[in-house]
Design a protein around this motif. Structure first.
Motif, PDB file in Angstrom:
ATOM      1  N   ARG A 101      -8.970  76.379 -37.223  1.00 37.38           N
ATOM      2  CA  ARG A 101      -9.479  76.368 -35.856  1.00 37.38           C
ATOM      3  C   ARG A 101      -8.662  77.296 -34.965  1.00 37.38           C
ATOM      4  NH1 ARG A 101      -9.804  72.116 -31.042  1.00 37.38           N
ATOM      5  NH2 ARG A 101      -7.799  73.056 -30.633  1.00 37.38           N
ATOM      6  N   LEU A 113      -5.453  75.945 -22.653  1.00 41.16           N
ATOM      7  CA  LEU A 113      -5.092  74.566 -23.030  1.00 41.16           C
ATOM      8  C   LEU A 113      -5.632  74.166 -24.402  1.00 41.16           C
ATOM      9  CD1 LEU A 113      -3.675  72.038 -21.886  1.00 41.16           C
ATOM     10  CD2 LEU A 113      -5.870  71.340 -20.938  1.00 41.16           C
ATOM     11  N   LEU A 114      -6.852  74.577 -24.720  1.00 40.42           N
ATOM     12  CA  LEU A 114      -7.471  74.144 -25.982  1.00 40.42           C
ATOM     13  C   LEU A 114      -6.708  74.639 -27.203  1.00 40.42           C
ATOM     14  CD1 LEU A 114     -10.072  72.633 -26.970  1.00 40.42           C
ATOM     15  CD2 LEU A 114     -11.189  74.850 -27.049  1.00 40.42           C
ATOM     16  N   TRP A 121       1.631  73.654 -24.587  1.00 42.54           N
ATOM     17  CA  TRP A 121       0.542  72.717 -24.316  1.00 42.54           C
ATOM     18  C   TRP A 121       0.993  71.662 -23.291  1.00 42.54           C
ATOM     19  CZ3 TRP A 121       0.443  67.403 -25.042  1.00 42.54           C
ATOM     20  CH2 TRP A 121      -0.767  66.801 -24.625  1.00 42.54           C
ATOM     21  N   ARG A 125      -0.805  71.214 -19.755  1.00 47.23           N
ATOM     22  CA  ARG A 125      -1.557  69.973 -19.480  1.00 47.23           C
ATOM     23  C   ARG A 125      -1.019  69.339 -18.187  1.00 47.23           C
ATOM     24  NH1 ARG A 125      -6.115  67.233 -22.394  1.00 47.23           N
ATOM     25  NH2 ARG A 125      -6.326  65.463 -21.051  1.00 47.23           N
ATOM     26  N   ALA A 285     -15.173  76.278 -23.290  1.00 46.56           N
ATOM     27  CA  ALA A 285     -15.302  74.859 -23.660  1.00 46.56           C
ATOM     28  C   ALA A 285     -16.268  74.123 -22.751  1.00 46.56           C
ATOM     29  CB  ALA A 285     -13.921  74.185 -23.581  1.00 46.56           C
ATOM     30  N   GLY A 286     -16.616  74.724 -21.617  1.00 47.28           N
ATOM     31  CA  GLY A 286     -17.166  73.901 -20.555  1.00 47.28           C
ATOM     32  C   GLY A 286     -18.632  73.996 -20.218  1.00 47.28           C
ATOM     33  N   THR A 289     -21.259  73.106 -24.379  1.00 44.23           N
ATOM     34  CA  THR A 289     -21.202  71.699 -24.782  1.00 44.23           C
ATOM     35  C   THR A 289     -22.152  70.853 -23.925  1.00 44.23           C
ATOM     36  OG1 THR A 289     -19.228  71.767 -23.380  1.00 44.23           O
ATOM     37  CG2 THR A 289     -18.865  71.552 -25.744  1.00 44.23           C
ATOM     38  N   THR A 290     -22.035  70.986 -22.613  1.00 45.13           N
ATOM     39  CA  THR A 290     -22.872  70.169 -21.719  1.00 45.13           C
ATOM     40  C   THR A 290     -24.342  70.563 -21.870  1.00 45.13           C
ATOM     41  OG1 THR A 290     -20.982  70.303 -20.237  1.00 45.13           O
ATOM     42  CG2 THR A 290     -22.955  69.271 -19.367  1.00 45.13           C
ATOM     43  N   ARG A 354      -7.303  68.171 -37.689  1.00 48.30           N
ATOM     44  CA  ARG A 354      -5.850  68.184 -37.513  1.00 48.30           C
ATOM     45  C   ARG A 354      -5.155  68.429 -38.838  1.00 48.30           C
ATOM     46  NH1 ARG A 354      -7.650  67.697 -32.890  1.00 48.30           N
ATOM     47  NH2 ARG A 354      -6.836  66.310 -31.268  1.00 48.30           N
ATOM     48  N   PRO A 413     -17.097  61.415 -28.257  1.00 45.24           N
ATOM     49  CA  PRO A 413     -17.663  62.717 -27.875  1.00 45.24           C
ATOM     50  C   PRO A 413     -16.626  63.613 -27.211  1.00 45.24           C
ATOM     51  CG  PRO A 413     -18.460  60.978 -26.422  1.00 45.24           C
ATOM     52  CD  PRO A 413     -17.721  60.305 -27.535  1.00 45.24           C
ATOM     53  N   PHE A 414     -15.649  63.019 -26.544  1.00 42.24           N
ATOM     54  CA  PHE A 414     -14.641  63.814 -25.842  1.00 42.24           C
ATOM     55  C   PHE A 414     -13.265  63.713 -26.516  1.00 42.24           C
ATOM     56  CE2 PHE A 414     -17.832  62.765 -22.576  1.00 42.24           C
ATOM     57  CZ  PHE A 414     -18.201  64.051 -22.208  1.00 42.24           C
ATOM     58  N   GLY A 415     -13.210  63.182 -27.744  1.00 43.60           N
ATOM     59  CA  GLY A 415     -11.938  63.029 -28.424  1.00 43.60           C
ATOM     60  C   GLY A 415     -11.173  61.837 -27.863  1.00 43.60           C
ATOM     61  N   ARG A 419      -4.767  64.782 -26.329  1.00 41.24           N
ATOM     62  CA  ARG A 419      -5.580  66.010 -26.286  1.00 41.24           C
ATOM     63  C   ARG A 419      -7.046  65.699 -26.010  1.00 41.24           C
ATOM     64  NH1 ARG A 419      -2.716  71.088 -28.752  1.00 41.24           N
ATOM     65  NH2 ARG A 419      -4.247  71.926 -27.311  1.00 41.24           N
ATOM     66  N   CYS A 421     -10.502  65.520 -24.085  1.00 39.27           N
ATOM     67  CA  CYS A 421     -11.101  66.571 -23.250  1.00 39.27           C
ATOM     68  C   CYS A 421     -10.681  66.414 -21.787  1.00 39.27           C
ATOM     69  CB  CYS A 421     -12.623  66.495 -23.355  1.00 39.27           C
ATOM     70  SG  CYS A 421     -13.445  67.671 -22.280  1.00 39.27           S
ATOM     71  N   PHE A 426     -15.748  65.708 -15.507  1.00 43.12           N
ATOM     72  CA  PHE A 426     -16.582  66.779 -14.957  1.00 43.12           C
ATOM     73  C   PHE A 426     -17.903  66.828 -15.726  1.00 43.12           C
ATOM     74  CE2 PHE A 426     -18.157  71.127 -15.023  1.00 43.12           C
ATOM     75  CZ  PHE A 426     -17.948  71.613 -13.739  1.00 43.12           C
TER      76      PHE A 426
END
Ligand code: HEM
Length: 475
Positions: A101, A113-114, A121, A125, A285-286, A289-290, A354, A413-415, A419, A421, A426
């Motif tokens: 990844r 950040l991702l 990190w 964050r 990332a933003g 996905t949505t 991971r 869905p957001f982990g 870490r 999301c 939002f």
């Protein structure tokens, strides 16, 4: 070589119930039919290249933990909520982002950040916390609503036409994202910026065979070279936009809009380059996905008339009484439940990957150092031991009165963990506002000759798009 689901072990996670509204005739959303037995090597590799959702055999949806070896690396797939919690929260420091990844995303997102790790990190964050406060997120609600309403009006003018709703949702969420990032104040030509962004995101989802084979970084990935111009253009525009905003903040701070750009420029502890990387990260990332979450929700509602009627009744009754869209996420439970059930079936981020830094053990599961550890919302969200009627579209399981029966670590869905999301609130707020705004004015009917087929790229997409006919609602 053994392949995924070679052995199941560990304690079974507890089953949880859910209460449907119309269990008798609930709709079963389309998905690949899993093979009975785990795939052998060649079939596995072909499925992985075609559509990673097709890799998993039926056993994957029953086992709490499975282990297989891939190119000599032990690979675990974990569906036991207690073990997920252990890895993602309690012992999170032992689990780094998986190298593949990183190889794919880091050249594009750099120190965002991702893809940041370790001290970078942690610092980033921490610096971001004041950007994503509830107050700031709620402050974006009016923009989300206004952009949705403008978009709905344009679709109302196309009553009766068939559109690719998946692509349309990308246009809507892109518009919302650029409005909340830059307040339309881009230092460049907006169409060219959007094109560069689209090419950059397409590149994010592309796995080069050299990456899978672990080839050294100095060997050029041709696809990546081709997209370099687009990435450079994207970054140039972001740099110039940030410069312009810095000047405005210095000269006349009152006039600077309170968008993501201003909030990021006001953070402590991020360099100019890091701010740029994080803007690219938010873009990456933003919104895709949505967009996928919205597209799938509208498709699922089109196939479940009772559920659609319930959402329409809710927005018709309540929106006129709720002038402030910042309240919609809490005040429209049926709309939110439909969105959450759609993300159960089609999680926009279908796999969290991971690598175990040191050996770890939990219950009867021993994870050697260097193992790949997979948390797969695609499987977890349909797991037979965790969900009642996992294949049925039952938004009611996410209504507030039933929500307590869903373990925090069976729906990701957001982990989860450190870490998780950072954009989750939002995205949820945007999802509910956009859905409510669209459903209030429009109804969509599936116009394809066969059900949309989900494929995993970086998100889960309907293959060939989502042909939907627009009907303007009579109100
Ligand atoms: C429906 C929409 C979204 C979904 C399903 C989603 C999903 C996720 C998931 C699962 C992760 C964790 C990945 C992992 O643990 O490996 C993540 C991380 C992240 N997301 Fe989202 N996301 C969404 C929207 C957004 C938005 C709107 C933004 C920004 C405005 C955003 C920014 C990020 C960032 C920066 C991270 C990395 C966080 C970190 O590592 O500390 N996401 N997202």
């Amino acid at each position: 070589m053994s392949l995924p689901h070679a052995s199941g072990h560990s304690s079974a996670a507890s089953a949880s119930a859910s209460s449907p509204t119309s269990a008798a005739r609930a709709f079963r959303p389309p998905a690949p039919v899993p093979p009975e037995a785990p795939r052998r090597t060649v079939s596995f590799v072909l499925a992985a290249a075609r559509n990673p959702l097709e890799i998993w055999s039926r056993r994957a949806f029953r086992e709490p933990v499975s282990r297989a070896d891939w190119l000599g690396v032990p690979t675990f797939t974990i569906n036991d909520p207690a073990l997920i919690r252990h890895c993602l929260v309690d012992n999170a420091r032992n689990y780094a982002m998986q190298p593949l990844r990183q190889r794919l995303l880091r050249p594009i997102l750099r120190d965002g950040l991702l893809t940041a790790e370790g001290e970078l990190w942690r610092r980033t964050r921490r610096a971001m916390a004041p950007v994503f406060t509830p107050k700031n997120i709620l402050g974006f609600a009016p923009v989300m609503r206004a952009r949705t309403e403008g978009f709905a009006e344009r679709l109302m003018a196309r009553d009766g036409e068939t559109v690719d709703l998946s692509f349309q949702m990308t246009l809507l969420t892109y518009d919302i994202l650029q409005a909340t990032l830059f307040s339309d104040d881009i230092a460049g030509e907006p169409q060219a910026f959007a094109r560069s962004m689209e090419r950059t995101i397409a590149q994010m989802g592309r796995v080069d065979p050299l990456d899978i084979l672990n080839a050294p970084a100095f060997l050029p990935r041709l696809g990546r070279l081709a997209a370099r111009g687009a990435q450079e253009h994207l970054r140039q525009v972001i740099r110039a936009t940030a410069e312009k905003r810095r000047a405005l903040l210095a000269a006349d701070p009152e006039r600077a809009p309170n968008d993501f750009l201003t909030l990021l420029l006001k953070t402590d502890g991020l360099s100019e380059a890091e701010i740029e990387d994080n803007i690219v990260t938010f873009i990456g990332a933003g919104h895709e996905t949505t967009a996928r979450a919205l597209g799938w929700t509208l498709y699922l509602l089109s196939q479940a008339p009772e559920e659609r009627a319930a959402v329409e009744a809710e927005v018709d009754a309540l929106l006129p009484e709720l002038p402030d869209p910042a309240t919609w996420l809490d005040r429209l439970p049926r709309t939110r439940a439909a969105l959450e059930e759609a993300m159960r079936f089609y999680p926009p981020a279908p796999s969290l990957n991971r690598t175990a830094i040191a050996a770890d053990s939990f219950g009867s599961t021993d994870i050697p150092a260097g193992s790949t550890v997979l948390f797969l919302p695609w499987i977890l969200h349909r797991h037979e031991t965790l969900w009642e009627a996992p294949d049925e579209f039952r938004p009611a399981r996410f209504l507030p009165e039933n929500r307590g029966r869903i373990d925090r670590f069976q729906y990701l869905p957001f982990g989860a963990g450190p870490r998780v999301c950072i954009g989750a609130s939002f995205a949820l707020q945007e999802g509910v506002i956009a859905l409510a705004g669209l459903v209030r004015r429009l109804r969509f009917h599936h116009a394809g000759t066969r059900a949309p087929y989900p494929v995993q790229r970086i998100t889960i997409q309907p293959r060939g798009g989502l042909p939907m006919r627009i009907e303007r609602r009579p109100n």
